[in-house]
Design a protein around this motif. Structure first.
Motif, PDB file in Angstrom:
ATOM      1  N   UNK A 581     -14.150  -1.487 -11.630  1.00  0.00           N
ATOM      2  CA  UNK A 581     -12.803  -1.871 -12.069  1.00  0.00           C
ATOM      3  C   UNK A 581     -12.305  -3.086 -11.282  1.00  0.00           C
ATOM      4  N   UNK A 582     -11.263  -3.684 -11.862  1.00  0.00           N
ATOM      5  CA  UNK A 582     -10.566  -4.790 -11.210  1.00  0.00           C
ATOM      6  C   UNK A 582      -9.091  -4.423 -11.149  1.00  0.00           C
ATOM      7  N   UNK A 583      -8.492  -4.560  -9.998  1.00  0.00           N
ATOM      8  CA  UNK A 583      -7.052  -4.293  -9.856  1.00  0.00           C
ATOM      9  C   UNK A 583      -6.387  -5.505  -9.238  1.00  0.00           C
ATOM     10  N   UNK A 584      -5.222  -5.841  -9.805  1.00  0.00           N
ATOM     11  CA  UNK A 584      -4.390  -6.869  -9.191  1.00  0.00           C
ATOM     12  C   UNK A 584      -3.165  -6.177  -8.615  1.00  0.00           C
ATOM     13  N   UNK A 585      -2.930  -6.431  -7.342  1.00  0.00           N
ATOM     14  CA  UNK A 585      -1.770  -5.850  -6.676  1.00  0.00           C
ATOM     15  C   UNK A 585      -1.103  -6.942  -5.860  1.00  0.00           C
ATOM     16  N   UNK A 586       0.157  -6.704  -5.481  1.00  0.00           N
ATOM     17  CA  UNK A 586       0.861  -7.687  -4.648  1.00  0.00           C
ATOM     18  C   UNK A 586       1.703  -6.954  -3.627  1.00  0.00           C
ATOM     19  N   UNK A 587       1.921  -7.621  -2.501  1.00  0.00           N
ATOM     20  CA  UNK A 587       2.815  -7.018  -1.508  1.00  0.00           C
ATOM     21  C   UNK A 587       3.685  -8.085  -0.871  1.00  0.00           C
ATOM     22  N   UNK A 588       4.881  -7.644  -0.459  1.00  0.00           N
ATOM     23  CA  UNK A 588       5.766  -8.538   0.280  1.00  0.00           C
ATOM     24  C   UNK A 588       5.421  -8.412   1.753  1.00  0.00           C
ATOM     25  N   UNK A 589       5.181  -9.529   2.375  1.00  0.00           N
ATOM     26  CA  UNK A 589       4.864  -9.524   3.815  1.00  0.00           C
ATOM     27  C   UNK A 589       6.179  -9.367   4.575  1.00  0.00           C
ATOM     28  N   UNK A 590       6.593  -8.125   4.747  1.00  0.00           N
ATOM     29  CA  UNK A 590       7.910  -7.857   5.326  1.00  0.00           C
ATOM     30  C   UNK A 590       7.836  -7.004   6.588  1.00  0.00           C
TER      31      UNK A 590
END
Ligand code: C2O
Ligand code: CU
Length: 633
Positions: A581-590
């Motif tokens: 599988x391929x997953x795209x995720x994002x996070x805030x560098x906080x």
């Protein structure tokens, strides 16, 4: 000089002499290959191996060229001497060095090398002590051909031994070193700021216990450890007391906003707490939700032995449901079975008809090499999945029985209303052993496991046939809502390619698990700055499951296999990346610090599937490796 050394009656040329010389040469090469590792550890050890290797190499050469009896005897004596030193160093320990009188551990290079030396000695002696006879004439072709098998065997042994030596366990590795002249902040300073929050104090004593005949390592004598239950906004003050025979830590898995210095990762955010010592972790539980805690030192061993428990943060306004239960799915201490809250049978939880119930599921089951998730199923009442990894979903709709895949480390909160009569049952299902398409076709369909939890009185529904059930899909569940992180724009996108291949790592042969082609500690960190929004494009090139866990942050899911999230925003700390599988995720560098990003299949992490996200300018004084004894995986 040469004429002096070359005797009138040289030792006879022949395959056995060549084999002996090759064995001595092979040992020499391995000794030279271990030089860097020992040089780093203790200079005199490094020099010892330079000397041993150089002497052996010259003797090997001399034996073949000069065929002098004395050289054979010298080589045999040297080999015996080295083997003697080896035996002492692995049993009593040598009196000098960084750890005097401490037996060293046994690795592939020394086993292979000693084997070659032990075989070489009788060969050398036999050749040297044999009475000189008139040389039978053997053509150079015969000698060359006869040497081929020896060359192959000794060559292979030498390659294995020296490759393992070169790829040894790091002696000392710092994932966020200080760079002279560059301003930096030590992550030790990244603690919870003082405040007036109500303090909840706990003591978790790590101690061995015998549980059902198995040697467990426990927090406060039970597996799972005690559930820590606090109210949103509380300040937790947890004292870890170590009564284990090994150093340990506690990691607070998934807690949003956890200060980096409290993250509990041996060799990155702290020195592992030695036996007999203690340490206090302190942080504010800012967000309600279902989290858990576990050791993050030698995690593959320590978590498997029982060092984990649930952490529940209740919303400030009180819990929404009449009944609120945590169900930890975990492996039995000896392995081999799945238990729920310590039981492999049926557990009963109290509820009356009409009660609302929240079940907080935590998957702490240690999977095998395939990384297969657990797939709990709720039977007997319509329910909603109200939260994943402790983060609420918006507009969760009502579901019938579905298999809810939980990778190791993941959590799910289920809410339902008790029916007018009868009980509700939670069963767990698994589909183990299917890492390739062929295996999946051949593997038995998912099966229900023995451990179950029944809620309420009366008859509980039977497990039924889980293979006929649909699989819950978080990416098309609930209703859309704004997700500022998922909306982008992104300051950077990083590919995270997950793969595996057999190879050498830490001085052993492993199924090395790689991120972007490298394995820990050699995966270059992702460097971020506070305030950035970072996207990760995770590609799984293996047939295994990889629940990828980022410490200290929340991942917004963008897409799976290119298909965007349709329903509720999905916020996770651990994303279950299925085979290919391929997953795209994002996070805030906080949340500044140095944060682990790794597969939560403990086997995969210990075979290299680990890296860090480093905030620019943050450094760590801790190191992993054999010198510090810190092994975060
Ligand atoms: Cu649940 Cu790095 O850990
Ligand atoms: Cu994995």
């Amino acid at each position: 000089m040469l004429t002096n050394l070359r005797p009138a009656h040289p030792v006879r040329q022949g395959p056995l002499l060549n084999l002996a010389a090759l064995l001595v040469l092979g040992a020499a090469i391995i000794h030279l290959a271990v030089v860097p590792m020992h040089w780093e550890e203790y200079l005199p050890f490094g020099l010892f191996f330079v000397l041993a290797g150089a002497l052996q190499a010259s003797l090997a050469l001399g034996i073949v060229v000069l065929r002098n009896r004395r050289l054979l005897l010298a080589a045999a004596a040297l080999d015996l001497g080295i083997v003697a030193v080896y035996v002492v160093s692995r049993t009593a320990g040598v009196p000098v060095g960084p750890h005097p009188w401490q037996p060293e551990s046994i690795g592939i290079p020394d086993v292979v090398c000693t084997l070659m030396e032990v075989v070489a000695v009788p060969l050398l002696l036999a050749r040297a002590l044999r009475r000189p006879r008139r040389p039978r004439s053997r053509g150079p072709v015969f000698v060359a051909v006869a040497a081929v098998p020896s060359l192959l065997v000794v060559g292979a042994l030498t390659t294995v031994g020296s490759a393992a030596a070169i790829d040894h366990m790091p002696y000392a590795f710092n994932v966020g070193p200080m760079v002279p002249g560059r301003p930096s902040t030590d992550l030790d300073l990244l603690t919870e700021a003082p405040g007036t929050q109500p303090v909840e104090s706990f003591t978790l004593t790590a101690e061995p216990r015998t549980i059902e005949g198995q040697q467990a390592w426990t927090f406060n004598g039970t597996v799972p450890g005690p559930e820590l239950h606090v109210i949103q906004g509380d300040r937790l003050r947890v004292t870890l007391v170590n009564h284990l025979p090994a150093a340990t830590t506690i990691h607070w898995h998934g807690v949003p906003g956890l200060p980096n210095a409290e993250d509990g990762v041996a060799g990155i955010t702290q020195q592992a707490v030695p036996p007999g010592h203690s340490m206090v972790y302190e942080f504010v539980a800012r967000e309600p939700g279902t989290y858990w805690y576990h050791s993050h030192q030698d995690t593959g061993t320590q978590l498997s032995k029982g060092l984990f428990g649930a952490l529940v943060v209740e919303p400030r306004g009180g819990q929404a449901e009449k009944r609120d239960y945590t169900v930890v799915l975990h492996s039995t201490v000896g392995g081999g079975a799945v238990a729920m809250n310590g039981s492999t049978g049926d557990t009963r939880l109290a509820a009356r008809p009409g009660d609302t119930v929240r079940l907080r599921l935590v998957n702490a089951v240690v999977p095998g090499m395939d990384g297969t998730p657990e797939a709990p199923v709720l039977l007997g009442a319509p329910y909603r999945v109200v939260a994943l990894d402790g983060r609420d979903l918006t507009g969760p709709g009502t579901l019938g029985p579905e298999r809810l895949l939980l990778g190791m480390g993941q959590r799910a909160d289920l809410v339902f209303t008790m029916p007018a009569s009868g009980a509700v049952r939670l069963v767990d299902t698994e589909q183990q052993g299917a890492t390739t398409a062929v295996q999946r076709a051949l593997t038995p369909r998912p099966t229900a496991l023995a451990a179950t939890v029944a809620v309420g009185d009366g008859q509980a529904p039977a497990s039924g046939d889980p293979a006929s059930l649909p699989v819950f899909d978080a990416t098309t569940y609930g209703t859309p809502a704004p997700d500022p992180v998922a909306a982008g724009p992104f300051d950077a996108t990083y590919p995270i390619v997950l793969n595996e291949q057999p190879g050498f790592r830490d001085g052993t042969v492993q199924l090395v698990h790689t991120i972007n082609g490298s394995s820990s500690p050699n995966v270059p960190p992702i460097t971020v700055r506070e305030g950035e929004v970072v996207r990760l494009h995770i590609v799984n090139e293996t047939g295994e499951y990889h629940p990828m866990h980022l410490h200290g942050h929340t991942l917004s899911v963008l897409a799976r296999n290119g298909a965007q999230v349709q329903g509720s925003p999905v916020h996770l700390d651990t994303v279950l990346v299925g085979p290919h599988q391929t997953w795209d995720v994002a996070f805030a560098a906080d949340n500044p610090g140095i944060w682990m990003f790794h597969c939560h299949v403990l086997l995969h992490a210990s075979m290299g599937m680990m890296m860090t996200v480093n905030y620019a300018g943050i450094t760590t004084p801790y190191e992993m490796g054999t010198r510090s004894g810190n092994v975060p995986e």
